[in-house]
Design an enzyme around this catalytic site. Structure first.
Site, PDB file in Angstrom:
ATOM      1  CD  GLU A 117       3.879 102.518  83.780  1.00 57.19           C
ATOM      2  OE1 GLU A 117       5.161 102.853  83.360  1.00 57.19           O
ATOM      3  OE2 GLU A 117       3.254 101.705  83.127  1.00 57.19           O
ATOM      4  CG  HIS A 135       8.741  99.556  81.479  1.00 53.86           C
ATOM      5  ND1 HIS A 135       8.473 100.066  82.806  1.00 53.86           N
ATOM      6  CD2 HIS A 135       7.261  99.788  80.952  1.00 53.86           C
ATOM      7  CE1 HIS A 135       7.411 100.483  83.075  1.00 53.86           C
ATOM      8  NE2 HIS A 135       6.562 100.531  81.865  1.00 53.86           N
ATOM      9  CD  GLU A 136       5.765  98.643  77.143  1.00 53.57           C
ATOM     10  OE1 GLU A 136       4.828  98.260  76.772  1.00 53.57           O
ATOM     11  OE2 GLU A 136       6.001  99.781  77.729  1.00 53.57           O
ATOM     12  CG  HIS A 187       3.561  96.921  81.387  1.00 57.89           C
ATOM     13  ND1 HIS A 187       2.925  97.396  82.874  1.00 57.89           N
ATOM     14  CD2 HIS A 187       4.182  98.148  81.114  1.00 57.89           C
ATOM     15  CE1 HIS A 187       3.346  98.589  83.163  1.00 57.89           C
ATOM     16  NE2 HIS A 187       3.886  98.994  82.072  1.00 57.89           N
TER      17      HIS A 187
HETATM   18 ZN   LIG Z   1       4.684 100.959  81.769  1.00 58.28          ZN
END
Ligand SMILES: [Zn+2]
Length: 241
Positions: free
Chosen positions: A164, A106-107, A110
């Site tokens: 997100e 997830h990071e 981004h």
């Molecule tokens: Zn996030």
């Protein structure tokens, strides 16, 4: 809003990261636990080869993974692949390897989707009262101090809901392709919200820092579950010889 060149953003993020790690080291907070560090770096090595699918430049990134000794429930990946995990997120959530892979994915998502670059661009534009046109032509020359501020804000401001959701999708796919069960993303968010609730019940302890930079929304787990059928075949394939 990608007015800052990727190279400028990545250079600035790398400087920020280096400074952060130097400060952590001086304060004895740069964690050298061989087992945990090897664990994090092994998971990163599994995820990274799949990142090119989402951002071709990622093939040239100088990836780094470090562990910070801190109770903060936090983790991030700065533009250009500079990753940090805090011992707090690993210990307080009792993370499994699959869960670490979905958080790291997830990071990394981004960073691959350049959410930090967009935010730094916004911050620089907000801070400098120059016309957009002037900014476009001069952004390579933005002062180091301003870039530093922007880079700091880029890891401390909340992401938008859309960002997100997009980072969740990338994280699920990276984890699945790397052979980590993407269903772990669900248990991460269940654990995260439980921790938040427990803190609130105990009389307003600090909510997990991760939640302030990665606002959770009610539909998040539902969205993740709805997307699992897309990535589970990738997970199965990654494990078959
Ligand atoms: Zn996030």
């Amino acid at each position: 809003m990608l007015l800052l060149p990727a190279s400028t953003v990545e250079r600035s993020a790398a400087q920020q990261y280096e400074q952060l790690m130097r400060t952590a080291s001086l304060k004895n907070l740069l964690n050298n636990d061989k087992v945990q560090l090897a664990r994090l770096r092994a998971i990163a090595r599994e995820l990274i080869p799949h990142s090119k699918r989402f951002n071709r430049n990622a093939a040239n990134w100088q990836w780094e993974v470090n562990l910070i000794t801190s109770k903060a429930v936090n983790a991030f990946c700065m533009p250009g692949g500079k990753i940090a995990f805090f011992t707090g997120i690993i210990n307080q959530l009792q993370l499994t390897d699959d869960e670490i892979a979905t958080i790291m994915g997830h990071e990394i998502g981004h960073a691959l989707l350049e959410h930090g670059r967009a935010r730094m661009s916004e911050q620089v534009l907000k801070s400098v009262s120059v016309s957009v046109a002037a900014a476009v032509f001069n952004l390579g020359q933005v002062s180091g101090e301003l870039l530093t501020q922007a880079a700091n804000l880029a890891v401390s401001l909340p992401y938008a809901r859309r960002q997100e959701s997009d980072a969740d999708l990338v994280g699920l796919e990276l984890a699945a392709r790397a052979g980590h069960d993407p269903r772990a993303a669900v248990s991460v968010w269940v654990k995260m919200s439980r921790l938040g609730q427990a803190g609130a019940k105990a009389g307003g302890g600090q909510p997990p820092q991760f939640l302030s930079t990665h606002p959770s929304h009610q539909n998040r787990i539902k969205e993740i579950e709805a997307n699992l059928p897309k990535v589970l075949p990738l997970y199965d394939r990654s494990r078959s010889p």
